[in-house]
Write a protein that holds these residues in place. Structure first.
Motif, PDB file in Angstrom:
ATOM      1  N   GLY A 149       0.856  -1.191   0.000  1.00 34.70           N
ATOM      2  CA  GLY A 149       0.000   0.000   0.000  1.00 34.70           C
ATOM      3  C   GLY A 149       0.890   1.239   0.000  1.00 34.70           C
ATOM      4  O   GLY A 149       2.101   1.175  -0.252  1.00 34.70           O
ATOM      5  N   TYR A 170       6.042  -7.455  -0.930  1.00 38.43           N
ATOM      6  CA  TYR A 170       5.084  -8.550  -1.130  1.00 38.43           C
ATOM      7  C   TYR A 170       3.693  -8.043  -0.766  1.00 38.43           C
ATOM      8  O   TYR A 170       3.495  -7.499   0.326  1.00 38.43           O
ATOM      9  N   GLY A 173      -8.916   3.593  -0.975  1.00 39.57           N
ATOM     10  CA  GLY A 173     -10.244   4.121  -0.650  1.00 39.57           C
ATOM     11  C   GLY A 173     -10.231   5.422   0.109  1.00 39.57           C
ATOM     12  O   GLY A 173     -11.226   5.790   0.714  1.00 39.57           O
ATOM     13  N   ASN A 174      -9.115   6.146   0.078  1.00 35.43           N
ATOM     14  CA  ASN A 174      -8.999   7.284   1.008  1.00 35.43           C
ATOM     15  C   ASN A 174      -9.373   8.624   0.377  1.00 35.43           C
ATOM     16  O   ASN A 174      -9.794   8.703  -0.766  1.00 35.43           O
ATOM     17  N   LEU A 220      -6.064  13.660   1.293  1.00 36.78           N
ATOM     18  CA  LEU A 220      -5.629  14.916   1.930  1.00 36.78           C
ATOM     19  C   LEU A 220      -4.207  14.816   2.461  1.00 36.78           C
ATOM     20  O   LEU A 220      -3.804  13.766   2.985  1.00 36.78           O
ATOM     21  N   ILE A 274       0.434 -12.240  -3.456  1.00 38.79           N
ATOM     22  CA  ILE A 274       1.143 -13.176  -2.567  1.00 38.79           C
ATOM     23  C   ILE A 274       0.832 -12.798  -1.122  1.00 38.79           C
ATOM     24  O   ILE A 274       1.129 -11.676  -0.695  1.00 38.79           O
ATOM     25  N   THR A 275       0.210 -13.713  -0.429  1.00 42.38           N
ATOM     26  CA  THR A 275      -0.070 -13.471   0.992  1.00 42.38           C
ATOM     27  C   THR A 275       1.049 -14.090   1.816  1.00 42.38           C
ATOM     28  O   THR A 275       1.357 -15.275   1.654  1.00 42.38           O
ATOM     29  N   ILE A 276       1.652 -13.305   2.655  1.00 42.62           N
ATOM     30  CA  ILE A 276       2.664 -13.849   3.561  1.00 42.62           C
ATOM     31  C   ILE A 276       1.920 -14.321   4.810  1.00 42.62           C
ATOM     32  O   ILE A 276       1.299 -13.521   5.507  1.00 42.62           O
ATOM     33  N   CYS A 293       4.385  -3.630   6.830  1.00 43.48           N
ATOM     34  CA  CYS A 293       3.597  -2.466   6.392  1.00 43.48           C
ATOM     35  C   CYS A 293       2.273  -2.974   5.844  1.00 43.48           C
ATOM     36  O   CYS A 293       1.770  -2.457   4.846  1.00 43.48           O
ATOM     37  N   GLY A 335     -14.502   4.062   7.030  1.00 47.20           N
ATOM     38  CA  GLY A 335     -14.856   5.397   6.564  1.00 47.20           C
ATOM     39  C   GLY A 335     -15.614   5.258   5.263  1.00 47.20           C
ATOM     40  O   GLY A 335     -15.169   4.548   4.361  1.00 47.20           O
ATOM     41  N   ALA A 385     -15.502  11.735   5.552  1.00 52.58           N
ATOM     42  CA  ALA A 385     -15.745  10.312   5.609  1.00 52.58           C
ATOM     43  C   ALA A 385     -16.294  10.001   6.996  1.00 52.58           C
ATOM     44  O   ALA A 385     -15.978  10.674   7.960  1.00 52.58           O
ATOM     45  N   ALA A 426     -14.111   2.087   3.192  1.00 47.87           N
ATOM     46  CA  ALA A 426     -12.720   1.618   3.276  1.00 47.87           C
ATOM     47  C   ALA A 426     -12.322   1.628   4.751  1.00 47.87           C
ATOM     48  O   ALA A 426     -12.936   2.332   5.552  1.00 47.87           O
ATOM     49  N   CYS A 483       0.114   3.654  10.269  1.00 44.05           N
ATOM     50  CA  CYS A 483      -0.422   4.971  10.610  1.00 44.05           C
ATOM     51  C   CYS A 483      -1.808   5.086   9.999  1.00 44.05           C
ATOM     52  O   CYS A 483      -2.174   4.291   9.148  1.00 44.05           O
ATOM     53  N   SER A 535      -2.682   8.037   8.539  1.00 45.78           N
ATOM     54  CA  SER A 535      -2.606   9.161   7.591  1.00 45.78           C
ATOM     55  C   SER A 535      -1.474   8.924   6.596  1.00 45.78           C
ATOM     56  O   SER A 535      -0.518   9.699   6.514  1.00 45.78           O
TER      57      SER A 535
END
Ligand code: FAD
Length: 369
Positions: free
Chosen positions: A11, A31, A43-44, A47, A178-180, A208, A231, A262, A303, A329, A331
Protein backbone atom coordinates in the motif's frame (compact mmCIF):
# COMPACT_ATOMS: atom_id res chain seq x y z
CA UNK A 1 19.46 -11.73 -5.56
CA UNK A 2 18.20 -11.94 -1.99
CA UNK A 3 16.66 -8.67 -0.75
CA UNK A 4 18.16 -6.94 2.27
CA UNK A 5 14.71 -5.62 3.18
CA UNK A 6 11.48 -7.55 2.67
CA UNK A 7 8.48 -5.25 2.95
CA UNK A 8 5.16 -6.90 3.66
CA UNK A 9 2.35 -4.79 2.20
CA UNK A 10 2.36 -2.80 -1.02
CA UNK A 11 0.00 0.00 0.00
CA UNK A 12 1.02 3.64 0.30
CA UNK A 13 3.04 2.99 3.45
CA UNK A 14 4.95 -0.04 2.14
CA UNK A 15 5.72 1.60 -1.20
CA UNK A 16 6.80 4.91 0.39
CA UNK A 17 9.20 3.07 2.69
CA UNK A 18 10.42 0.86 -0.17
CA UNK A 19 11.15 3.92 -2.30
CA UNK A 20 13.10 5.51 0.55
CA UNK A 21 15.14 2.40 1.30
CA UNK A 22 16.00 1.99 -2.38
CA UNK A 23 17.12 5.62 -2.46
CA UNK A 24 19.53 4.72 0.37
CA UNK A 25 20.97 2.00 -1.85
CA UNK A 26 19.28 -0.99 -0.22
CA UNK A 27 17.99 -4.09 -2.04
CA UNK A 28 14.24 -4.23 -1.48
CA UNK A 29 11.38 -6.59 -2.28
CA UNK A 30 7.70 -5.81 -1.60
CA UNK A 31 5.08 -8.55 -1.13
CA UNK A 32 1.39 -7.73 -1.41
CA UNK A 33 -1.59 -10.01 -1.18
CA UNK A 34 -3.35 -8.23 -4.02
CA UNK A 35 -6.97 -7.51 -4.85
CA UNK A 36 -8.48 -9.65 -2.11
CA UNK A 37 -6.72 -7.70 0.62
CA UNK A 38 -8.03 -4.87 2.76
CA UNK A 39 -6.48 -1.74 1.28
CA UNK A 40 -6.92 1.70 2.80
CA UNK A 41 -4.66 3.08 0.08
CA UNK A 42 -7.35 2.56 -2.55
CA UNK A 43 -10.24 4.12 -0.65
CA UNK A 44 -9.00 7.28 1.01
CA UNK A 45 -9.65 11.02 0.80
CA UNK A 46 -6.32 12.20 -0.63
CA UNK A 47 -5.63 14.92 1.93
CA UNK A 48 -2.25 16.08 3.08
CA UNK A 49 -3.59 17.28 6.37
CA UNK A 50 -1.87 19.15 9.15
CA UNK A 51 -4.51 21.10 11.06
CA UNK A 52 -5.70 19.51 14.23
CA UNK A 53 -3.17 16.69 14.06
CA UNK A 54 -1.23 16.21 17.28
CA UNK A 55 -3.60 17.92 19.69
CA UNK A 56 -2.93 14.91 21.95
CA UNK A 57 0.80 14.77 21.13
CA UNK A 58 2.56 17.88 19.78
CA UNK A 59 5.39 15.70 18.42
CA UNK A 60 2.86 14.25 15.98
CA UNK A 61 1.93 17.73 14.82
CA UNK A 62 5.61 18.37 14.10
CA UNK A 63 5.97 15.02 12.29
CA UNK A 64 2.98 15.66 9.98
CA UNK A 65 4.20 19.20 9.33
CA UNK A 66 7.65 17.90 8.48
CA UNK A 67 6.04 15.57 5.99
CA UNK A 68 3.77 18.27 4.56
CA UNK A 69 6.81 20.53 4.09
CA UNK A 70 8.62 17.76 2.19
CA UNK A 71 5.64 16.96 -0.03
CA UNK A 72 6.31 19.41 -2.87
CA UNK A 73 9.81 18.06 -3.56
CA UNK A 74 8.57 14.50 -3.11
CA UNK A 75 5.79 15.06 -5.67
CA UNK A 76 8.11 16.85 -8.13
CA UNK A 77 10.57 13.96 -7.97
CA UNK A 78 7.85 11.36 -8.59
CA UNK A 79 6.30 13.36 -11.42
CA UNK A 80 9.64 13.79 -13.16
CA UNK A 81 10.77 10.21 -12.79
CA UNK A 82 7.44 8.65 -13.70
CA UNK A 83 6.36 11.26 -16.25
CA UNK A 84 3.02 11.59 -14.51
CA UNK A 85 0.82 14.12 -12.69
CA UNK A 86 -0.10 13.77 -9.04
CA UNK A 87 -2.13 17.00 -9.03
CA UNK A 88 -0.73 18.11 -5.69
CA UNK A 89 -2.24 21.35 -4.42
CA UNK A 90 -0.98 22.71 -1.13
CA UNK A 91 -2.63 26.10 -0.87
CA UNK A 92 -4.26 25.57 2.50
CA UNK A 93 -7.36 23.77 3.71
CA UNK A 94 -10.47 24.55 5.75
CA UNK A 95 -12.10 23.07 8.76
CA UNK A 96 -15.68 24.34 8.55
CA UNK A 97 -17.69 25.13 11.67
CA UNK A 98 -21.46 25.37 11.75
CA UNK A 99 -21.64 27.56 14.86
CA UNK A 100 -19.60 30.29 16.53
CA UNK A 101 -18.88 28.29 19.69
CA UNK A 102 -17.35 25.45 17.70
CA UNK A 103 -15.20 27.89 15.74
CA UNK A 104 -13.99 29.57 18.95
CA UNK A 105 -13.26 26.18 20.46
CA UNK A 106 -11.23 24.93 17.49
CA UNK A 107 -9.29 28.21 17.31
CA UNK A 108 -8.46 27.90 21.02
CA UNK A 109 -7.19 24.36 20.56
CA UNK A 110 -4.95 25.43 17.66
CA UNK A 111 -3.59 28.36 19.67
CA UNK A 112 -2.73 25.90 22.44
CA UNK A 113 -0.94 23.64 19.97
CA UNK A 114 0.90 26.62 18.50
CA UNK A 115 2.10 27.60 21.98
CA UNK A 116 3.45 24.07 22.52
CA UNK A 117 5.23 23.92 19.17
CA UNK A 118 7.11 27.21 19.02
CA UNK A 119 4.22 29.50 18.04
CA UNK A 120 4.79 28.70 14.42
CA UNK A 121 1.43 27.27 13.34
CA UNK A 122 0.22 29.12 10.27
CA UNK A 123 -3.55 29.25 10.60
CA UNK A 124 -6.27 31.89 10.40
CA UNK A 125 -9.77 32.05 11.79
CA UNK A 126 -12.33 33.21 9.24
CA UNK A 127 -15.85 34.33 10.13
CA UNK A 128 -18.65 33.78 7.65
CA UNK A 129 -18.03 36.87 5.49
CA UNK A 130 -14.28 36.34 5.26
CA UNK A 131 -14.91 32.70 4.40
CA UNK A 132 -17.43 33.63 1.71
CA UNK A 133 -14.75 35.86 0.19
CA UNK A 134 -12.49 32.78 -0.12
CA UNK A 135 -15.25 30.29 -0.97
CA UNK A 136 -18.10 32.17 -2.71
CA UNK A 137 -20.31 29.05 -2.86
CA UNK A 138 -20.26 28.38 0.88
CA UNK A 139 -23.67 27.88 2.52
CA UNK A 140 -25.36 30.57 4.66
CA UNK A 141 -25.38 28.36 7.77
CA UNK A 142 -21.62 27.94 7.96
CA UNK A 143 -20.37 30.13 10.80
CA UNK A 144 -16.79 30.17 9.59
CA UNK A 145 -13.67 28.08 9.27
CA UNK A 146 -10.09 27.70 10.31
CA UNK A 147 -7.71 27.94 7.37
CA UNK A 148 -4.37 26.19 7.82
CA UNK A 149 -1.89 27.16 5.16
CA UNK A 150 0.06 23.89 5.11
CA UNK A 151 -2.91 21.68 4.21
CA UNK A 152 -3.47 20.33 0.72
CA UNK A 153 -4.56 17.40 -1.40
CA UNK A 154 -3.32 15.08 -4.08
CA UNK A 155 -4.66 12.33 -6.35
CA UNK A 156 -4.06 9.32 -4.06
CA UNK A 157 -4.50 6.65 -6.74
CA UNK A 158 -2.00 8.40 -9.01
CA UNK A 159 0.37 8.47 -6.03
CA UNK A 160 -0.04 4.74 -5.37
CA UNK A 161 0.45 3.81 -9.03
CA UNK A 162 3.44 6.12 -9.43
CA UNK A 163 5.18 4.85 -6.30
CA UNK A 164 4.91 1.29 -7.63
CA UNK A 165 6.41 2.43 -10.94
CA UNK A 166 9.18 4.29 -9.15
CA UNK A 167 10.07 1.37 -6.90
CA UNK A 168 10.46 -0.85 -9.97
CA UNK A 169 12.52 1.82 -11.76
CA UNK A 170 14.82 1.94 -8.74
CA UNK A 171 15.41 -1.80 -9.01
CA UNK A 172 12.99 -2.89 -6.30
CA UNK A 173 10.89 -5.99 -6.80
CA UNK A 174 7.14 -6.02 -6.22
CA UNK A 175 5.36 -9.35 -5.89
CA UNK A 176 1.57 -9.07 -6.17
CA UNK A 177 -1.09 -11.62 -5.22
CA UNK A 178 1.14 -13.18 -2.57
CA UNK A 179 -0.07 -13.47 0.99
CA UNK A 180 2.66 -13.85 3.56
CA UNK A 181 1.22 -16.19 6.17
CA UNK A 182 4.23 -16.78 8.38
CA UNK A 183 7.65 -15.26 9.02
CA UNK A 184 10.33 -17.18 10.89
CA UNK A 185 13.88 -16.32 11.84
CA UNK A 186 16.94 -18.54 11.68
CA UNK A 187 20.64 -17.92 11.07
CA UNK A 188 20.07 -14.14 11.24
CA UNK A 189 17.66 -14.25 8.31
CA UNK A 190 13.91 -13.98 8.01
CA UNK A 191 12.11 -16.61 5.97
CA UNK A 192 8.80 -15.61 4.40
CA UNK A 193 6.16 -18.29 3.92
CA UNK A 194 3.04 -18.30 1.81
CA UNK A 195 1.12 -21.39 2.87
CA UNK A 196 3.76 -24.07 3.34
CA UNK A 197 6.11 -22.61 0.75
CA UNK A 198 9.13 -20.63 1.72
CA UNK A 199 9.20 -17.77 -0.82
CA UNK A 200 12.23 -15.77 0.15
CA UNK A 201 14.76 -14.85 2.77
CA UNK A 202 15.87 -11.42 3.85
CA UNK A 203 18.04 -9.87 6.55
CA UNK A 204 15.33 -7.41 7.54
CA UNK A 205 11.58 -7.41 7.42
CA UNK A 206 9.33 -4.34 7.56
CA UNK A 207 5.67 -4.99 8.35
CA UNK A 208 3.60 -2.47 6.39
CA UNK A 209 0.57 -4.64 5.86
CA UNK A 210 -2.00 -2.33 7.44
CA UNK A 211 -4.66 -4.34 9.22
CA UNK A 212 -2.67 -7.44 8.19
CA UNK A 213 -0.01 -6.34 10.71
CA UNK A 214 -2.36 -7.62 13.41
CA UNK A 215 -1.84 -11.17 12.20
CA UNK A 216 1.86 -11.08 11.38
CA UNK A 217 3.05 -8.74 14.15
CA UNK A 218 2.78 -10.89 17.31
CA UNK A 219 5.01 -13.66 15.89
CA UNK A 220 7.80 -11.08 15.56
CA UNK A 221 7.36 -9.75 19.09
CA UNK A 222 5.06 -6.81 18.33
CA UNK A 223 1.91 -5.92 20.26
CA UNK A 224 0.37 -5.00 16.90
CA UNK A 225 -2.25 -2.74 18.47
CA UNK A 226 -4.26 -1.79 15.40
CA UNK A 227 -7.94 -2.05 14.58
CA UNK A 228 -10.00 -1.28 11.48
CA UNK A 229 -12.27 1.76 11.40
CA UNK A 230 -14.62 2.15 8.48
CA UNK A 231 -14.86 5.40 6.56
CA UNK A 232 -17.54 5.86 3.91
CA UNK A 233 -16.90 8.24 1.06
CA UNK A 234 -19.05 9.60 -1.80
CA UNK A 235 -18.13 11.13 -5.11
CA UNK A 236 -20.34 13.23 -7.35
CA UNK A 237 -20.44 13.57 -11.09
CA UNK A 238 -17.92 16.00 -12.56
CA UNK A 239 -19.04 19.56 -12.06
CA UNK A 240 -17.83 23.12 -12.68
CA UNK A 241 -15.36 24.46 -10.09
CA UNK A 242 -17.31 24.77 -6.84
CA UNK A 243 -14.62 25.18 -4.21
CA UNK A 244 -11.10 26.49 -4.15
CA UNK A 245 -9.58 24.58 -1.29
CA UNK A 246 -10.11 21.18 0.30
CA UNK A 247 -11.54 20.66 3.75
CA UNK A 248 -11.41 17.61 5.98
CA UNK A 249 -14.94 16.61 4.86
CA UNK A 250 -15.24 17.80 1.28
CA UNK A 251 -12.96 18.50 -1.65
CA UNK A 252 -13.20 18.84 -5.39
CA UNK A 253 -10.84 16.37 -7.02
CA UNK A 254 -8.64 17.17 -10.00
CA UNK A 255 -11.03 15.42 -12.41
CA UNK A 256 -13.97 17.62 -11.28
CA UNK A 257 -16.01 15.34 -9.00
CA UNK A 258 -16.71 16.41 -5.43
CA UNK A 259 -15.53 13.93 -2.82
CA UNK A 260 -17.53 13.86 0.41
CA UNK A 261 -16.80 12.05 3.64
CA UNK A 262 -15.75 10.31 5.61
CA UNK A 263 -17.63 8.54 8.36
CA UNK A 264 -15.84 6.93 11.31
CA UNK A 265 -17.49 3.63 12.21
CA UNK A 266 -16.37 0.80 14.50
CA UNK A 267 -17.71 -2.18 12.53
CA UNK A 268 -14.74 -4.54 12.40
CA UNK A 269 -13.63 -5.54 8.92
CA UNK A 270 -17.01 -4.87 7.25
CA UNK A 271 -16.10 -2.40 4.49
CA UNK A 272 -19.54 -2.15 2.86
CA UNK A 273 -21.23 1.21 2.40
CA UNK A 274 -24.74 1.94 3.67
CA UNK A 275 -27.65 4.09 2.52
CA UNK A 276 -28.06 5.70 5.95
CA UNK A 277 -24.49 7.04 6.02
CA UNK A 278 -24.68 8.01 2.34
CA UNK A 279 -27.77 10.13 3.12
CA UNK A 280 -26.11 11.69 6.16
CA UNK A 281 -22.92 12.60 4.29
CA UNK A 282 -24.91 14.04 1.38
CA UNK A 283 -27.05 16.18 3.70
CA UNK A 284 -23.98 17.55 5.52
CA UNK A 285 -22.30 18.35 2.22
CA UNK A 286 -25.34 20.31 1.02
CA UNK A 287 -25.25 22.41 4.18
CA UNK A 288 -21.69 23.38 3.32
CA UNK A 289 -22.24 23.87 -0.41
CA UNK A 290 -25.99 24.18 -1.23
CA UNK A 291 -25.28 24.05 -4.98
CA UNK A 292 -24.57 20.34 -4.48
CA UNK A 293 -28.30 19.69 -4.25
CA UNK A 294 -28.30 19.82 -8.06
CA UNK A 295 -25.36 17.45 -8.48
CA UNK A 296 -25.65 13.66 -8.69
CA UNK A 297 -23.67 11.28 -6.54
CA UNK A 298 -22.20 8.67 -8.87
CA UNK A 299 -20.33 6.40 -6.48
CA UNK A 300 -19.85 5.60 -2.81
CA UNK A 301 -17.62 3.16 -1.00
CA UNK A 302 -16.38 2.07 2.37
CA UNK A 303 -12.72 1.62 3.28
CA UNK A 304 -10.96 0.66 6.49
CA UNK A 305 -8.61 2.99 8.31
CA UNK A 306 -5.80 1.42 10.29
CA UNK A 307 -6.16 2.81 13.78
CA UNK A 308 -3.91 2.51 16.80
CA UNK A 309 -5.55 3.01 20.23
CA UNK A 310 -4.56 6.71 20.34
CA UNK A 311 -4.82 7.32 16.59
CA UNK A 312 -1.09 8.01 16.24
CA UNK A 313 1.42 6.10 14.09
CA UNK A 314 3.35 3.12 15.41
CA UNK A 315 7.02 2.83 14.48
CA UNK A 316 8.65 -0.03 16.35
CA UNK A 317 11.85 -2.01 16.04
CA UNK A 318 11.22 -5.46 17.49
CA UNK A 319 12.85 -6.10 20.86
CA UNK A 320 12.85 -9.85 20.31
CA UNK A 321 13.54 -10.04 16.57
CA UNK A 322 16.48 -7.85 15.47
CA UNK A 323 15.94 -6.30 12.05
CA UNK A 324 12.13 -6.58 12.17
CA UNK A 325 10.14 -3.34 12.02
CA UNK A 326 6.48 -2.47 12.48
CA UNK A 327 5.20 0.57 10.60
CA UNK A 328 1.62 1.78 10.52
CA UNK A 329 -0.42 4.97 10.61
CA UNK A 330 -3.87 6.28 9.79
CA UNK A 331 -2.61 9.16 7.59
CA UNK A 332 -0.51 7.41 4.99
CA UNK A 333 -1.02 10.08 2.32
CA UNK A 334 -0.04 12.95 4.59
CA UNK A 335 2.95 10.99 5.87
CA UNK A 336 4.07 9.53 2.53
CA UNK A 337 6.85 12.11 2.14
CA UNK A 338 8.14 11.48 5.68
CA UNK A 339 7.90 7.72 5.16
CA UNK A 340 9.96 7.99 1.99
CA UNK A 341 12.52 10.55 3.10
CA UNK A 342 12.98 10.31 6.88
CA UNK A 343 11.62 7.01 8.18
CA UNK A 344 14.07 4.88 6.13
CA UNK A 345 16.95 6.64 7.94
CA UNK A 346 15.50 5.34 11.21
CA UNK A 347 15.06 1.84 9.77
CA UNK A 348 18.69 1.61 8.64
CA UNK A 349 19.97 3.20 11.87
CA UNK A 350 21.47 6.28 10.18
CA UNK A 351 22.95 9.04 12.35
CA UNK A 352 20.45 11.54 10.83
CA UNK A 353 17.46 9.39 11.75
CA UNK A 354 14.47 11.18 13.29
CA UNK A 355 13.72 10.51 16.93
CA UNK A 356 10.57 8.40 16.78
CA UNK A 357 10.62 7.12 20.34
CA UNK A 358 7.23 8.69 21.15
CA UNK A 359 5.65 6.53 18.42
CA UNK A 360 6.91 3.28 19.94
CA UNK A 361 4.24 0.76 20.86
CA UNK A 362 5.64 0.80 24.40
CA UNK A 363 2.94 3.40 25.04
CA UNK A 364 0.33 0.63 24.92
CA UNK A 365 0.09 -1.78 27.81
CA UNK A 366 -1.24 -4.82 26.02
CA UNK A 367 -2.80 -5.96 22.80
CA UNK A 368 -6.24 -4.25 22.86
CA UNK A 369 -8.06 -6.44 20.36
C1 FAD B 1 -12.08 6.63 4.18
C2 FAD B 1 -10.63 6.94 4.42
C3 FAD B 1 -10.16 8.21 4.19
C4 FAD B 1 -8.81 8.49 4.39
N1 FAD B 1 -8.35 9.74 4.12
C5 FAD B 1 -7.06 10.02 4.27
C6 FAD B 1 -6.56 11.28 3.92
O1 FAD B 1 -7.28 12.14 3.43
N2 FAD B 1 -5.24 11.55 4.12
C7 FAD B 1 -4.39 10.60 4.66
O2 FAD B 1 -3.24 10.91 4.88
N3 FAD B 1 -4.84 9.38 4.96
C8 FAD B 1 -6.14 9.06 4.77
N4 FAD B 1 -6.60 7.82 5.06
C9 FAD B 1 -5.66 6.84 5.57
C10 FAD B 1 -4.80 6.23 4.51
O3 FAD B 1 -5.58 5.75 3.46
C11 FAD B 1 -3.99 5.11 5.15
O4 FAD B 1 -3.21 5.64 6.20
C12 FAD B 1 -3.06 4.43 4.21
O5 FAD B 1 -3.70 4.02 3.04
C13 FAD B 1 -2.46 3.23 4.90
O6 FAD B 1 -1.64 2.58 3.98
P1 FAD B 1 -1.03 1.19 4.31
O7 FAD B 1 -0.10 0.90 3.21
O8 FAD B 1 -0.54 1.16 5.71
O9 FAD B 1 -2.28 0.20 4.33
P2 FAD B 1 -3.08 -0.50 3.14
O10 FAD B 1 -3.40 0.42 2.05
O11 FAD B 1 -4.24 -1.20 3.80
O12 FAD B 1 -2.05 -1.53 2.57
C14 FAD B 1 -1.69 -2.68 3.25
C15 FAD B 1 -1.37 -3.69 2.19
O13 FAD B 1 -0.89 -4.86 2.82
C16 FAD B 1 -1.37 -5.98 2.12
N5 FAD B 1 -1.34 -7.11 3.03
C17 FAD B 1 -2.04 -7.26 4.18
N6 FAD B 1 -1.72 -8.43 4.76
C18 FAD B 1 -0.79 -9.02 3.95
C19 FAD B 1 -0.08 -10.24 4.02
N7 FAD B 1 -0.25 -11.10 5.02
N8 FAD B 1 0.77 -10.54 3.02
C20 FAD B 1 0.96 -9.68 1.97
N9 FAD B 1 0.30 -8.50 1.88
C21 FAD B 1 -0.56 -8.17 2.86
C22 FAD B 1 -2.78 -5.57 1.67
O14 FAD B 1 -3.15 -6.27 0.53
C23 FAD B 1 -2.59 -4.09 1.36
O15 FAD B 1 -2.34 -3.84 -0.01
C24 FAD B 1 -7.93 7.49 4.86
C25 FAD B 1 -8.41 6.20 5.06
C26 FAD B 1 -9.74 5.92 4.84
C27 FAD B 1 -10.22 4.53 5.05
Amino acid sequence: MEPEYAIIGGGIVGLSVAHGLLALGKRVAVYDEGDNGIRASRGNFGLIWVQGNGLNLPAYSLWTRRSAAAWRDFADEIEQQCNTRLNLKQEGGFRYCLNEDELADVAEQYRGLAAQTGDDYPFEVLGHNALRHEEPNIGPNVAGATLHHEDGHVNPLALLRSLATLVRQQGGQIFNSITIDKITRSNSKYALFSGKHELARAQHVVLCSGIGNRTLGPSLGFKASVRPQRGQVLITEKTAPLMRRPSDVIRQVDEGGVQIGASAEEVGTDDRDSLAITAQLAAEAQQLFPALSNVNIVRGWGALRIMSPDGLPIYQHSKTHPGAFFVTCHSGITLAAAHAKFLPLWIVGHSDAPDLECFSEDRFETHPN
